[in-house]
Scaffold this motif. Structure first.
Motif, PDB file in Angstrom:
ATOM      1  N   LEU A   1       0.803  -1.138  -0.038  1.00 15.48           N
ATOM      2  CA  LEU A   1       0.052   0.105   0.000  1.00 15.48           C
ATOM      3  C   LEU A   1       0.847   1.296  -0.039  1.00 15.48           C
ATOM      4  CD1 LEU A   1      -2.862  -1.238   2.435  1.00 15.48           C
ATOM      5  CD2 LEU A   1      -2.900  -0.790   0.147  1.00 15.48           C
TER       6      LEU A   1
ATOM      7  N   LEU B   1       0.946   3.114  -3.349  1.00 19.47           N
ATOM      8  CA  LEU B   1      -0.277   3.639  -3.985  1.00 19.47           C
ATOM      9  C   LEU B   1      -0.857   4.844  -3.333  1.00 19.47           C
ATOM     10  CD1 LEU B   1      -2.250  -0.065  -3.531  1.00 19.47           C
ATOM     11  CD2 LEU B   1      -0.973   0.732  -5.517  1.00 19.47           C
ATOM     12  N   SER B   2      -1.443   5.519  -4.317  1.00 16.30           N
ATOM     13  CA  SER B   2      -2.060   6.687  -3.908  1.00 16.30           C
ATOM     14  C   SER B   2      -3.077   6.453  -2.709  1.00 16.30           C
ATOM     15  CB  SER B   2      -2.962   7.439  -4.912  1.00 16.30           C
ATOM     16  OG  SER B   2      -4.151   6.531  -5.270  1.00 16.30           O
TER      17      SER B   2
ATOM     18  N   GLU C   1      -6.237   4.766  -3.992  1.00 18.81           N
ATOM     19  CA  GLU C   1      -6.054   3.285  -4.264  1.00 18.81           C
ATOM     20  C   GLU C   1      -5.889   2.561  -2.918  1.00 18.81           C
ATOM     21  OE1 GLU C   1      -3.588   3.441  -8.360  1.00 18.81           O
ATOM     22  OE2 GLU C   1      -2.621   4.051  -6.730  1.00 18.81           O
ATOM     23  N   GLN C   2      -5.194   3.055  -1.920  1.00 17.33           N
ATOM     24  CA  GLN C   2      -5.090   2.460  -0.734  1.00 17.33           C
ATOM     25  C   GLN C   2      -6.440   2.148   0.046  1.00 17.33           C
ATOM     26  OE1 GLN C   2      -2.665   4.923   1.814  1.00 17.33           O
ATOM     27  NE2 GLN C   2      -0.849   4.608   0.883  1.00 17.33           N
TER      28      GLN C   2
ATOM     29  N   GLN D   1      -9.388   2.173  -1.417  1.00 23.23           N
ATOM     30  CA  GLN D   1     -10.039   1.109  -2.357  1.00 23.23           C
ATOM     31  C   GLN D   1      -9.617  -0.498  -2.134  1.00 23.23           C
ATOM     32  OE1 GLN D   1     -12.966   1.456  -4.063  1.00 23.23           O
ATOM     33  NE2 GLN D   1     -12.935  -0.528  -4.431  1.00 23.23           N
ATOM     34  N   ARG D   2      -8.450  -0.699  -2.072  1.00 19.73           N
ATOM     35  CA  ARG D   2      -7.721  -1.953  -1.699  1.00 19.73           C
ATOM     36  C   ARG D   2      -8.110  -2.402  -0.499  1.00 19.73           C
ATOM     37  NH1 ARG D   2      -6.102  -6.401  -1.446  1.00 19.73           N
ATOM     38  NH2 ARG D   2      -3.902  -7.014  -1.437  1.00 19.73           N
TER      39      ARG D   2
END
Length: 188
Positions: free
Chosen positions: A45, A48-49, A52-53, A55-56
């Motif tokens: 993570l 990631l942006s 994105e973090q 969402q993941r």
């Protein structure tokens, strides 16, 4: 947790409670895997942006079919849900969960190393009582059933250390290995 994530977190809690009830070794194995998964996830993570973090993390451990109960899943699937599920939706929340998890992993390991698990002590005391003494001499046999493979391995390790011969049958064995184990149990 909300929605599907709420269901996966509840299922993960149930799986972890079952593993704790099975043996300290079973819960230790799950907690250790969970600790590694979260540590690896934090590294992943970091690159990631923030979106994105988020969402993941939201998708992590999500149950695919809300209509399924825990009995509908294979043991390995339940273990994966228990290892992956988290209420964390931000990096700092995952870090906090990991930091809370680490002392539990250490405590479980220390308790196992000290041989202080109550259920294991009770088994040993039961086996040492005079009415079960013939088991150690090979005159008698004892069947022990367990739900979790980690508990089976833990019991086998301790029974062998205590001087008992063991034979195991589990769901991961093919038909030939299972039949061989059954014959071994009957003959030995």
């Amino acid at each position: 947790a909300q929605g599907q994530k709420k269901g996966s977190v509840a299922l993960a809690r149930t799986v972890l409670q079952r593993r704790l009830a099975s043996s300290l070794n079973a819960i230790y194995s799950s907690l250790k895997k969970r600790e590694k998964r979260f540590a690896d996830l934090l590294e992943e993570l970091a690159g990631l942006s923030v979106a994105e973090q988020h969402q993941r993390l939201r998708n992590l451990g999500r149950i695919r079919d809300m209509e399924m109960s825990d009995e509908d899943y294979e043991s390995e699937e339940l273990d994966e849900i228990a290892i992956d599920s988290t209420v964390a939706e931000q990096l700092d929340q995952l870090q906090e969960e990991l930091e809370a998890l680490r002392p539990l992993v250490k405590l479980a390991k220390k308790t196992i190393e000290l041989g202080e698990e109550a259920k294991l002590k009770a088994l040993k005391n039961c086996l040492e009582r005079s009415e079960l003494a013939d088991i150690k001499d090979g005159q008698g046999k004892l069947l022990i059933f367990t739900e979790h493979r980690d508990t089976l391995d833990y019991l086998k390790e301790n029974l062998t250390r205590w001087g008992y011969s063991t034979c195991e049958i589990h769901g991961g064995m093919n038909a030939v290995a299972r039949k061989t184990a059954q014959i071994d149990f009957k003959l030995n």
